[in-house]
Design a protein around this motif. Structure first.
Motif, mmCIF file in Angstrom:
data_model
loop_
_atom_site.group_PDB
_atom_site.id
_atom_site.type_symbol
_atom_site.label_atom_id
_atom_site.label_comp_id
_atom_site.label_asym_id
_atom_site.label_seq_id
_atom_site.Cartn_x
_atom_site.Cartn_y
_atom_site.Cartn_z
ATOM 1 N N TYR A 52 0.747 -1.122 0.060
ATOM 2 C CA TYR A 52 0.069 -0.106 0.019
ATOM 3 C C TYR A 52 0.848 1.438 0.030
ATOM 4 C CZ TYR A 52 -4.568 -2.499 0.481
ATOM 5 O OH TYR A 52 -5.725 -3.258 0.122
ATOM 6 N N ALA A 73 1.722 1.680 -3.511
ATOM 7 C CA ALA A 73 0.781 2.252 -4.224
ATOM 8 C C ALA A 73 0.476 3.754 -4.041
ATOM 9 C CB ALA A 73 -0.442 1.352 -3.995
ATOM 10 N N PHE A 119 -1.439 4.502 -1.154
ATOM 11 C CA PHE A 119 -2.569 4.833 -0.403
ATOM 12 C C PHE A 119 -1.968 4.926 1.192
ATOM 13 C CE2 PHE A 119 -4.010 1.021 -3.209
ATOM 14 C CZ PHE A 119 -4.307 2.156 -4.221
ATOM 15 N N SER A 146 -0.982 8.745 -5.880
ATOM 16 C CA SER A 146 -1.333 7.307 -6.525
ATOM 17 C C SER A 146 -1.477 7.582 -7.873
ATOM 18 C CB SER A 146 -2.338 6.865 -5.867
ATOM 19 O OG SER A 146 -2.388 6.401 -4.501
ATOM 20 N N HIS A 147 -2.265 8.517 -8.266
ATOM 21 C CA HIS A 147 -2.749 8.382 -9.656
ATOM 22 C C HIS A 147 -1.758 8.892 -10.775
ATOM 23 C CE1 HIS A 147 -3.680 12.521 -8.647
ATOM 24 N NE2 HIS A 147 -3.516 12.955 -10.004
ATOM 25 N N ILE A 156 1.541 2.972 -11.585
ATOM 26 C CA ILE A 156 1.852 1.385 -10.933
ATOM 27 C C ILE A 156 0.383 0.786 -11.375
ATOM 28 C CG2 ILE A 156 1.866 0.256 -8.853
ATOM 29 C CD1 ILE A 156 4.008 2.127 -8.136
ATOM 30 N N PHE A 169 -6.222 -6.374 -6.645
ATOM 31 C CA PHE A 169 -6.604 -6.252 -5.064
ATOM 32 C C PHE A 169 -6.868 -7.668 -4.875
ATOM 33 C CE2 PHE A 169 -6.349 -2.315 -6.519
ATOM 34 C CZ PHE A 169 -6.144 -1.355 -5.245
ATOM 35 N N PHE A 179 -10.608 2.155 -18.853
ATOM 36 C CA PHE A 179 -10.861 3.177 -17.914
ATOM 37 C C PHE A 179 -9.574 3.789 -17.515
ATOM 38 C CE2 PHE A 179 -10.465 4.838 -13.604
ATOM 39 C CZ PHE A 179 -11.624 5.493 -13.500
ATOM 40 N N PRO A 180 -8.178 3.134 -17.466
ATOM 41 C CA PRO A 180 -7.216 3.658 -17.312
ATOM 42 C C PRO A 180 -6.661 4.462 -18.474
ATOM 43 C CG PRO A 180 -6.800 1.527 -16.647
ATOM 44 C CD PRO A 180 -8.050 1.545 -17.318
ATOM 45 N N ARG A 208 -9.029 6.098 -20.853
ATOM 46 C CA ARG A 208 -9.770 7.140 -20.938
ATOM 47 C C ARG A 208 -9.382 8.369 -19.821
ATOM 48 N NH1 ARG A 208 -13.102 5.824 -24.687
ATOM 49 N NH2 ARG A 208 -14.452 3.770 -24.572
ATOM 50 N N VAL A 209 -8.946 7.829 -18.821
ATOM 51 C CA VAL A 209 -8.672 8.929 -17.691
ATOM 52 C C VAL A 209 -7.320 9.537 -18.220
ATOM 53 C CG1 VAL A 209 -9.562 8.202 -15.817
ATOM 54 C CG2 VAL A 209 -7.409 7.429 -16.009
ATOM 55 N N ARG A 210 -6.547 8.770 -19.010
ATOM 56 C CA ARG A 210 -5.289 9.330 -19.669
ATOM 57 C C ARG A 210 -5.519 10.271 -21.046
ATOM 58 N NH1 ARG A 210 -3.949 5.488 -16.516
ATOM 59 N NH2 ARG A 210 -1.637 5.154 -15.573
ATOM 60 N N ARG A 211 -6.930 10.227 -21.256
ATOM 61 C CA ARG A 211 -7.160 10.743 -22.481
ATOM 62 C C ARG A 211 -6.653 10.266 -23.607
ATOM 63 N NH1 ARG A 211 -10.576 13.682 -20.222
ATOM 64 N NH2 ARG A 211 -10.398 14.901 -18.273
ATOM 65 N N ARG A 268 -6.770 -4.587 -16.640
ATOM 66 C CA ARG A 268 -7.102 -3.317 -16.409
ATOM 67 C C ARG A 268 -5.696 -2.698 -15.818
ATOM 68 N NH1 ARG A 268 -11.500 -1.602 -11.772
ATOM 69 N NH2 ARG A 268 -9.612 -2.437 -10.630
ATOM 70 N N TYR A 316 -1.920 -0.106 -19.451
ATOM 71 C CA TYR A 316 -1.165 1.167 -19.540
ATOM 72 C C TYR A 316 0.207 0.878 -19.432
ATOM 73 C CZ TYR A 316 -2.362 1.139 -14.628
ATOM 74 O OH TYR A 316 -2.634 0.827 -13.081
ATOM 75 N N ALA A 336 -7.879 5.185 -8.502
ATOM 76 C CA ALA A 336 -6.797 6.150 -8.217
ATOM 77 C C ALA A 336 -5.470 5.654 -8.872
ATOM 78 C CB ALA A 336 -6.273 6.332 -6.793
ATOM 79 N N LEU A 337 -5.045 4.166 -8.779
ATOM 80 C CA LEU A 337 -4.000 3.566 -9.365
ATOM 81 C C LEU A 337 -3.991 3.427 -10.922
ATOM 82 C CD1 LEU A 337 -2.386 0.828 -7.352
ATOM 83 C CD2 LEU A 337 -1.770 3.152 -7.765
ATOM 84 N N CYS A 338 -5.258 3.475 -11.384
ATOM 85 C CA CYS A 338 -5.522 3.453 -12.864
ATOM 86 C C CYS A 338 -5.532 4.700 -13.382
ATOM 87 C CB CYS A 338 -7.026 2.714 -13.274
ATOM 88 S SG CYS A 338 -7.234 1.299 -13.017
ATOM 89 N N GLY A 339 -5.072 5.651 -12.505
ATOM 90 C CA GLY A 339 -4.701 7.121 -12.970
ATOM 91 C C GLY A 339 -5.834 8.164 -13.035
ATOM 92 N N ALA A 340 -7.071 7.704 -12.271
ATOM 93 C CA ALA A 340 -8.034 8.766 -12.261
ATOM 94 C C ALA A 340 -7.581 9.826 -11.371
ATOM 95 C CB ALA A 340 -9.402 7.986 -11.578
ATOM 96 N N GLN A 374 -11.996 12.755 -11.535
ATOM 97 C CA GLN A 374 -12.358 11.583 -12.412
ATOM 98 C C GLN A 374 -13.161 10.440 -11.766
ATOM 99 O OE1 GLN A 374 -8.539 11.443 -14.451
ATOM 100 N NE2 GLN A 374 -9.566 12.108 -16.298
ATOM 101 N N ARG A 410 -16.700 9.674 -12.608
ATOM 102 C CA ARG A 410 -16.634 8.279 -13.477
ATOM 103 C C ARG A 410 -17.127 7.012 -12.440
ATOM 104 N NH1 ARG A 410 -13.847 8.272 -18.485
ATOM 105 N NH2 ARG A 410 -13.147 10.498 -18.997
#
Ligand SMILES: Nc1ncnc2c1ncn2[C@@H]1O[C@H](COP(=O)(O)OP(=O)(O)O)[C@@H](O)[C@H]1O
Ligand SMILES: [Mg+2]
Lengths: 362, 284
Positions: free
Chosen positions: A49, A52, A54, A74-75, A79, A83, A100-101, A103-106, A148, A152, B187-191, B195, B199
């Motif tokens: 953690y 990561a 957290f 974290s974001h 990494i 879980f 998802f990863p 999309r949030v990275r556009r 997932r 990335y 969060a780890l996914c990059g959000a 977001q 989302r």
């Protein structure tokens, strides 16, 4: 010394008055499969953690290619993580979960389509894009979670007991997949488990955690052949421990006296001790021979057979020493004694002195 | 909601189900169906048979303004309540247990405190020489007291306050069920936090927002005490209109028609919600 790819440097984490991890020190190479193995509550997840992001460590640092990760949220750490619990987004389809990863990275649409397809193919779930997570088995959900986490291309993948909720057969199946994926992608993996078999099957190296500290780091065979501490010897493989007392020490060999006066000399000693200290002799069941009388070479002890269990390819004989400690001996199928050994038999166990280890009791 | 479910035709149930439901059915008949039927009857028979009461309500600008006020205020109140309740429910979920328990207790207790007392308290706070105006003037944000009572601003503030628990409770219900590791995974996914909120968290909380929002909206439509105390006479809302028609003007026809329109709108909204939830449950 060259900079390690990932360096966990003197990590310490304290919750109130609980020390979750203490002086955790580990250098991990690029592409390595490193497993944290230890009982529940030994600080494995806490270490993960902190990696990561957290949790913040109380002391110590995490360095990826020489640069501290601690100030990166974290974001932005880039990494991947799978879980223990199922963490797919329940309102999104499998395809959207993996996307998802990106999309949030556009990322662009073409890139998303291509990478999602590739990631799902990697975990052998191509064609499942439109499924909802609720309509999938636990094993499938964890494979989507893996896709997932890898879509990335993270430099490091963390896995916190990802298979602990699955049944044994499925677990082994997915362990095999994880090995394959590790080989195909070359991603550096930090894997947490409390299951020694899983650790041995998957890992390049294993770090044994106990009470927040790393007891020993090494490959499976190293840990099995040369456990540094009683804890490691006990945790990896099933072994017998016979309690006694140090009678004499010469170099790294000990002479051990047992409660009934029996004396053994020339056993490899781990740790430091002086004559009179309480100590334990560790024996691996497959290193012990069962014989009718005392052997001419090696070490030997008289025992009384307590139980015999037939297990298919081998039989396990449980026996007790004169002073009451139990040990097990494994007889492979075809061993001449199978069938003749019975409860109550007075026999001898024998082994090569180099195959036993003595641990001084703290 | 269970009342509405009972009132709907009983699908797929045998006669024994009906027998078991008899007491409830009788109760509904006595206290709900018969009064509503009488109201409906009076609205189309008084002062003379016909739909002229409804025509008047729909046609006259005065009444149109009452409807507009009512729906406008209910909508705004619902919106503001959601905007406040969501962060509150989220904070209650992530804050340490003992603190959350205390705040939760305060919220529940405020629901039990007398409504009139709480509304009067707001009148005192909001009036020209009240605490809020004095604070705003003393810290220099304004130099003339704001008109906060006897208008829709006062009504909105007072109603948001009263409605908040009804929004917070269903939101807590859904948010507590969301596994925190899902947000860690995001969060780890990059959000970013934003977001993750838009989302993941909001979509997962939507059922709670919908049911809480609908409850607040419907309750706001029929509210009487707060609008009459904080709204003044110029900004009448539907409940006040009904009371005025029945009590002051003894015009049961007009009052009944207004009440019946309110009832139909309410039932319509509940029907939408039932469909919405049954559709969602169906996909599970
Ligand atoms: N958030 C927390 N607050 C307080 N104590 C914690 C928290 N997380 C872990 N701990 C404690 O830290 C120790 C190590 O926990 P953990 O890292 O989860 O162990 P493991 O993953 O090896 O089972 C345990 O004693 C646990 O109770
Ligand atoms: Mg753990």
């Amino acid at each position: 010394m060259t900079t390690p790819f990932l360096h966990i440097n003197g990590l310490r984490k304290v919750y109130g008055n609980v020390v979750a991890t203490d002086h955790v020190e580990l250098a991990i190479s690029k592409g390595e499969f490193m497993t944290f193995l230890g009982p529940s509550g030994s600080g494995k997840s806490t270490t993960l953690y902190i990696l990561a992001g957290f949790q913040d460590p109380t002391a110590g640092d995490i360095l990826l290619q020489g640069r501290s990760l601690l100030s990166t949220p974290s974001h932005k750490r880039n990494i991947g993580m799978v879980f223990q619990r199922y963490t797919l987004f329940p309102h999104l389809s499998v395809g959207e979960n993996v996307a998802f990863p990106l999309r949030v990275r556009r990322a662009g649409k073409d890139e998303i389509d291509r990478k999602v397809k590739k990631a799902l193919k990697l975990v052998r779930l191509d064609g499942f894009e439109d499924r909802m997570p609720a309509n999938m088995s636990g094993g499938q959900q964890q494979r989507v979670a893996l896709a997932r986490a890898l879509v990335y291309d993270p430099p490091v993948l963390l896995m916190d007991e990802p298979l602990s909720a699955l049944d044994k057969k499925l677990r082994e199946e997915i362990q095999f997949e994880i090995r394959r994926i590790h080989q195909e992608t070359g991603v550096t993996i930090l894997y947490v488990t409390h299951d020694q078999e899983e650790a041995l099957r998957l890992s390049d190296r294993i770090a044994i955690f106990n009470k927040g500290k790393i007891e020993q780091v090494g490959t499976g065979p190293e840990l099995y052949a040369n456990p540094a501490t009683h804890f490691v010897a006990d945790f990896i493989g099933d072994s017998a421990f016979l309690g006694g007392e140090l009678a004499a020490i010469a170099d790294d060999r000990a002479t051990l006296r047992f409660a009934d006066g029996e004396v053994l000399a020339g056993v490899p000693l781990h740790g430091t001790g002086t004559a009179g200290d309480k100590a334990e002799l560790m024996l691996r069941p497959e290193r012990i021979e069962l014989a009718a009388g005392p052997g001419r070479e090696g070490a030997t002890l008289p025992v009384v057979v307590e139980d015999v269990t037939f297990l298919g390819n081998n039989s396990t004989v449980t026996a007790r020493t004169g002073w009451g400690d139990a040990l097990t001996v494994r007889l492979n199928f075809g061993h001449p004694m199978i069938g003749s050994v019975a409860r109550g038999d007075r026999l001898h166990v024998q082994w090569q002195p180099k195959d036993a280890h003595v641990f001084v009791k703290p | 909601m269970s009342i509405i479910r009972l009132a709907l035709p009983n699908r797929g149930r045998g006669g024994s189900g009906l027998a078991l439901a008899m007491p409830a059915v009788l109760l509904l008949l006595a206290f709900f169906v018969i009064p509503v039927a009488m109201l409906l009857l009076r609205s189309i028979t008084e002062p003379e048979p016909g739909l002229q009461n409804y025509a008047a309500l729909v046609g006259s600008p005065t009444y149109a303004k009452v409807f507009l006020n009512t729906f406008f205020v209910a909508g705004i109140v619902t919106l503001i309540t959601v905007l406040i309740a969501f962060p509150v429910a989220w904070a209650l979920t992530i804050m340490p247990r003992p603190w959350a328990a205390v705040i939760f207790a305060i919220i529940i207790l405020s629901m039990w405190t007398n409504l009139l007392a709480r509304t009067y308290a707001w009148m005192v706070l909001l009036q020209q020489t009240g605490l809020i105006n004095r604070i705003l003037i003393s810290i220099g944000i304004i130099d003339q007291p704001l008109q906060l009572t006897n208008n829709l601003i006062g009504v909105t503030i007072g109603m948001v306050y009263i409605m908040l628990p009804f929004m917070i409770l269903p939101l807590l219900g859904v948010i507590r069920k969301i596994d925190p590791s899902i947000l860690q995974a995001a969060a780890l996914c990059g959000a970013t936090r934003w977001q993750a909120l838009t989302r993941v968290l909001l979509p997962l909380a939507t059922p709670g927002i919908a049911s809480g929002g609908l409850m607040v909206f419907v309750m706001s439509l029929g509210y009487f005490v707060t609008p009459s105390l904080l709204g003044g006479t110029a900004n009448m809302m539907l409940a006040e209109l009904i009371a005025q028609q029945v009590q002051s003007l003894v015009n049961w026809g007009m009052g009944g028609a207004a009440a019946f329109i309110l009832l139909v709108v309410t039932l319509g909204l509940y029907a939408v919600q039932l469909r919405f939830f049954e559709a969602r449950e169906g996909t599970r």
